[in-house]
Design a protein around this motif. Structure first.
Motif, PDB file in Angstrom:
ATOM      1  N   TYR A   9      15.052   0.948   0.958  1.00 33.18           N
ATOM      2  CA  TYR A   9      13.863   0.353   0.347  1.00 33.18           C
ATOM      3  C   TYR A   9      13.548   1.084  -0.957  1.00 33.18           C
ATOM      4  O   TYR A   9      13.962   2.226  -1.166  1.00 33.18           O
ATOM      5  N   VAL A  10      12.799   0.397  -1.814  1.00 34.30           N
ATOM      6  CA  VAL A  10      12.349   0.984  -3.075  1.00 34.30           C
ATOM      7  C   VAL A  10      10.861   0.690  -3.227  1.00 34.30           C
ATOM      8  O   VAL A  10      10.409  -0.427  -2.948  1.00 34.30           O
ATOM      9  N   ALA A  11      10.101   1.684  -3.664  1.00 33.00           N
ATOM     10  CA  ALA A  11       8.691   1.505  -4.012  1.00 33.00           C
ATOM     11  C   ALA A  11       8.512   1.989  -5.442  1.00 33.00           C
ATOM     12  O   ALA A  11       9.083   3.006  -5.845  1.00 33.00           O
ATOM     13  N   TYR A  12       7.732   1.256  -6.210  1.00 27.89           N
ATOM     14  CA  TYR A  12       7.560   1.562  -7.631  1.00 27.89           C
ATOM     15  C   TYR A  12       6.186   2.182  -7.871  1.00 27.89           C
ATOM     16  O   TYR A  12       5.175   1.708  -7.358  1.00 27.89           O
ATOM     17  N   LEU A  13       6.175   3.255  -8.672  1.00 34.60           N
ATOM     18  CA  LEU A  13       4.938   3.971  -8.969  1.00 34.60           C
ATOM     19  C   LEU A  13       4.893   4.257 -10.462  1.00 34.60           C
ATOM     20  O   LEU A  13       5.754   4.959 -10.992  1.00 34.60           O
ATOM     21  N   ASP A  14       3.904   3.703 -11.155  1.00 30.19           N
ATOM     22  CA  ASP A  14       3.745   3.983 -12.579  1.00 30.19           C
ATOM     23  C   ASP A  14       3.288   5.423 -12.770  1.00 30.19           C
ATOM     24  O   ASP A  14       2.585   5.991 -11.925  1.00 30.19           O
ATOM     25  N   ALA A  15       3.644   6.005 -13.906  1.00 34.02           N
ATOM     26  CA  ALA A  15       3.475   7.442 -14.126  1.00 34.02           C
ATOM     27  C   ALA A  15       2.038   7.870 -14.376  1.00 34.02           C
ATOM     28  O   ALA A  15       1.791   9.065 -14.619  1.00 34.02           O
ATOM     29  N   ASP A  16       1.085   6.927 -14.305  1.00 34.44           N
ATOM     30  CA  ASP A  16      -0.321   7.313 -14.427  1.00 34.44           C
ATOM     31  C   ASP A  16      -1.145   6.907 -13.203  1.00 34.44           C
ATOM     32  O   ASP A  16      -2.360   7.105 -13.180  1.00 34.44           O
ATOM     33  N   ASP A  17      -0.501   6.337 -12.190  1.00 29.39           N
ATOM     34  CA  ASP A  17      -1.216   5.889 -10.997  1.00 29.39           C
ATOM     35  C   ASP A  17      -1.101   6.923  -9.870  1.00 29.39           C
ATOM     36  O   ASP A  17      -0.305   7.868  -9.941  1.00 29.39           O
ATOM     37  N   LEU A  18      -1.876   6.718  -8.807  1.00 30.31           N
ATOM     38  CA  LEU A  18      -1.884   7.625  -7.661  1.00 30.31           C
ATOM     39  C   LEU A  18      -1.722   6.843  -6.367  1.00 30.31           C
ATOM     40  O   LEU A  18      -2.116   5.676  -6.289  1.00 30.31           O
ATOM     41  N   TRP A  19      -1.156   7.503  -5.349  1.00 30.88           N
ATOM     42  CA  TRP A  19      -1.013   6.916  -4.020  1.00 30.88           C
ATOM     43  C   TRP A  19      -1.753   7.753  -2.984  1.00 30.88           C
ATOM     44  O   TRP A  19      -1.795   8.995  -3.076  1.00 30.88           O
ATOM     45  N   HIS A  20      -2.289   7.073  -1.985  1.00 34.01           N
ATOM     46  CA  HIS A  20      -2.762   7.756  -0.786  1.00 34.01           C
ATOM     47  C   HIS A  20      -1.548   8.317  -0.047  1.00 34.01           C
ATOM     48  O   HIS A  20      -0.471   7.691  -0.049  1.00 34.01           O
ATOM     49  N   PRO A  21      -1.674   9.475   0.601  1.00 32.18           N
ATOM     50  CA  PRO A  21      -0.498  10.067   1.271  1.00 32.18           C
ATOM     51  C   PRO A  21       0.171   9.157   2.300  1.00 32.18           C
ATOM     52  O   PRO A  21       1.379   9.289   2.531  1.00 32.18           O
ATOM     53  N   THR A  22      -0.562   8.229   2.911  1.00 34.07           N
ATOM     54  CA  THR A  22       0.028   7.382   3.957  1.00 34.07           C
ATOM     55  C   THR A  22       0.545   6.054   3.439  1.00 34.07           C
ATOM     56  O   THR A  22       0.926   5.196   4.236  1.00 34.07           O
ATOM     57  N   LYS A  23       0.572   5.857   2.132  1.00 34.36           N
ATOM     58  CA  LYS A  23       0.939   4.541   1.588  1.00 34.36           C
ATOM     59  C   LYS A  23       2.290   4.042   2.100  1.00 34.36           C
ATOM     60  O   LYS A  23       2.406   2.954   2.676  1.00 34.36           O
ATOM     61  N   ILE A  24       3.332   4.827   1.890  1.00 37.00           N
ATOM     62  CA  ILE A  24       4.668   4.387   2.291  1.00 37.00           C
ATOM     63  C   ILE A  24       4.760   4.257   3.814  1.00 37.00           C
ATOM     64  O   ILE A  24       5.336   3.289   4.334  1.00 37.00           O
ATOM     65  N   GLU A  25       4.195   5.200   4.525  1.00 36.19           N
ATOM     66  CA  GLU A  25       4.243   5.146   5.993  1.00 36.19           C
ATOM     67  C   GLU A  25       3.627   3.848   6.517  1.00 36.19           C
ATOM     68  O   GLU A  25       4.200   3.179   7.396  1.00 36.19           O
ATOM     69  N   LYS A  26       2.476   3.471   5.988  1.00 35.99           N
ATOM     70  CA  LYS A  26       1.796   2.271   6.478  1.00 35.99           C
ATOM     71  C   LYS A  26       2.496   0.993   6.034  1.00 35.99           C
ATOM     72  O   LYS A  26       2.564   0.014   6.784  1.00 35.99           O
ATOM     73  N   GLN A  27       3.043   0.983   4.831  1.00 29.84           N
ATOM     74  CA  GLN A  27       3.794  -0.194   4.389  1.00 29.84           C
ATOM     75  C   GLN A  27       5.067  -0.389   5.206  1.00 29.84           C
ATOM     76  O   GLN A  27       5.413  -1.520   5.569  1.00 29.84           O
ATOM     77  N   MET A  28       5.745   0.708   5.491  1.00 31.58           N
ATOM     78  CA  MET A  28       6.959   0.595   6.296  1.00 31.58           C
ATOM     79  C   MET A  28       6.633   0.109   7.705  1.00 31.58           C
ATOM     80  O   MET A  28       7.378  -0.691   8.287  1.00 31.58           O
ATOM     81  N   ALA A  29       5.526   0.549   8.261  1.00 41.44           N
ATOM     82  CA  ALA A  29       5.115   0.057   9.582  1.00 41.44           C
ATOM     83  C   ALA A  29       4.860  -1.439   9.543  1.00 41.44           C
ATOM     84  O   ALA A  29       5.231  -2.179  10.467  1.00 41.44           O
ATOM     85  N   THR A  30       4.235  -1.902   8.455  1.00 39.55           N
ATOM     86  CA  THR A  30       3.981  -3.335   8.308  1.00 39.55           C
ATOM     87  C   THR A  30       5.283  -4.113   8.247  1.00 39.55           C
ATOM     88  O   THR A  30       5.453  -5.138   8.930  1.00 39.55           O
ATOM     89  N   LEU A  31       6.222  -3.643   7.450  1.00 41.31           N
ATOM     90  CA  LEU A  31       7.484  -4.363   7.305  1.00 41.31           C
ATOM     91  C   LEU A  31       8.361  -4.273   8.547  1.00 41.31           C
ATOM     92  O   LEU A  31       8.993  -5.258   8.945  1.00 41.31           O
ATOM     93  N   LEU A  32       8.399  -3.107   9.163  1.00 44.81           N
ATOM     94  CA  LEU A  32       9.261  -2.936  10.332  1.00 44.81           C
ATOM     95  C   LEU A  32       8.756  -3.715  11.539  1.00 44.81           C
ATOM     96  O   LEU A  32       9.497  -3.929  12.501  1.00 44.81           O
ATOM     97  N   ALA A  33       7.524  -4.186  11.483  1.00 43.92           N
ATOM     98  CA  ALA A  33       7.030  -5.080  12.535  1.00 43.92           C
ATOM     99  C   ALA A  33       7.774  -6.408  12.511  1.00 43.92           C
ATOM    100  O   ALA A  33       7.777  -7.149  13.496  1.00 43.92           O
ATOM    101  N   HIS A  34       8.435  -6.707  11.369  1.00 41.32           N
ATOM    102  CA  HIS A  34       9.236  -7.931  11.235  1.00 41.32           C
ATOM    103  C   HIS A  34      10.731  -7.656  11.405  1.00 41.32           C
ATOM    104  O   HIS A  34      11.556  -8.505  11.034  1.00 41.32           O
ATOM    105  N   GLU A  35      11.069  -6.488  11.920  1.00 47.59           N
ATOM    106  CA  GLU A  35      12.479  -6.105  12.035  1.00 47.59           C
ATOM    107  C   GLU A  35      13.253  -7.180  12.795  1.00 47.59           C
ATOM    108  O   GLU A  35      12.820  -7.661  13.836  1.00 47.59           O
ATOM    109  N   GLY A  36      14.392  -7.554  12.233  1.00 46.00           N
ATOM    110  CA  GLY A  36      15.179  -8.630  12.826  1.00 46.00           C
ATOM    111  C   GLY A  36      14.985  -9.962  12.130  1.00 46.00           C
ATOM    112  O   GLY A  36      15.730 -10.912  12.382  1.00 46.00           O
TER     113      GLY A  36
END
Length: 261
Positions: free
Chosen positions: A94-121
């Motif tokens: 997977y790839v996630a894009y982050l502009d060089a002036d923006d910020l992420w919450h520490p759980t961003k990738i973890e929660k997005q991956m959980a959302t997507l992996l719920a569709h696994e298969g």
């Protein structure tokens, strides 16, 4: 004894692609927010797009503190080409894009991956976006972005209204990002830069479904000097994106009219 048949499946890998061009003002904060992600299998791929300011020095200084970061310096070619280079280099699932002036919450990738992996298969689900808050130069909350609930195959709706809102929100399967051709670099050459994100999202939605993690996990920076604040260029870009997709003969005439309103 535990055999191979009992071993846990590998955790999908995620690359955080950060394009940088003269981003010294906020780059350190952005990198540290990427490095703080709680998801256990990430790497940070920085594409220094020919910066002429202090960005290379910041990257060199932070390198020892961020062991999962790799830096690639390329001749200046614009944000779309830099993101495409990062996607190609990444080699991750997977790839996630982050502009060089923006910020992420520490759980961003973890929660997005959980959302997507719920569709696994179900390979039709290929990407996930999050909600965002606008922040100022001091990382202070200015306002909330919209809170859309739209998910699935929403190409037509996204053509009429930008539901994702910014480039730092999206996480996508890398094979799909490559298959749709990545980000389109011609907008910047036409003086309509800033809307490469929506073009990319629309090409994803032509073929795949997109889900949403309905939490505010992105700090989207809006300051007088950044691309987001250049309303003329952004408006020109939105028109260019809508015009390009509205000319598709598969797009119904009524949808073309709505998109250009």
């Amino acid at each position: 004894m535990t055999g191979p048949e009992n071993s846990a499946p590998p955790i999908p890998s995620v690359a955080i692609v950060i394009p940088v061009y003269n981003g010294e003002a906020y780059l350190e904060r952005t990198l540290l927010s990427a490095a703080a992600q709680t998801y256990p299998n990430t790497k940070i791929v920085v594409i220094d797009d020919g910066s002429k300011d202090g960005s290379p020095g910041i990257l060199a200084r932070l390198g020892p503190r961020i062991p999962n970061m790799e830096v690639h310096r390329v001749p200046n070619g614009g944000v779309a080409r830099a993101r495409n280079t990062g996607t190609e280099i990444a080699g991750t699932d997977y790839v996630a894009y982050l502009d060089a002036d923006d910020l992420w919450h520490p759980t961003k990738i973890e929660k997005q991956m959980a959302t997507l992996l719920a569709h696994e298969g179900d390979p039709s689900w290929a990407a996930c976006y999050t909600l965002y808050r606008k922040i100022d130069a001091n990382d202070l909350h200015v306002s909330n972005g919209p809170s859309p609930e739209i998910r699935g195959a929403f190409f037509a709706s996204h053509l009429v209204q930008n539901h994702v809102g910014n480039g730092s929100s999206l996480l996508v399967r890398r094979d799909v990002a490559l298959a749709v051709g990545g980000f389109e670099p011609s907008y910047a050459a036409e003086g309509a830069g800033g809307c490469e994100d929506r073009d990319f999202q629309l090409r994803l939605l032509r073929r795949h479904k997109m889900d949403v993690t309905r939490e505010f996990l992105v700090g989207y920076r809006v300051t007088p000097g950044n691309m987001s604040s250049n309303h003329v260029a952004m408006g020109r870009g939105q028109i260019a994106v809508c015009d390009r997709f509205s000319r598709d003969p598969q797009v119904p005439a009524r949808l073309r009219t709505l998109a250009m309103m």
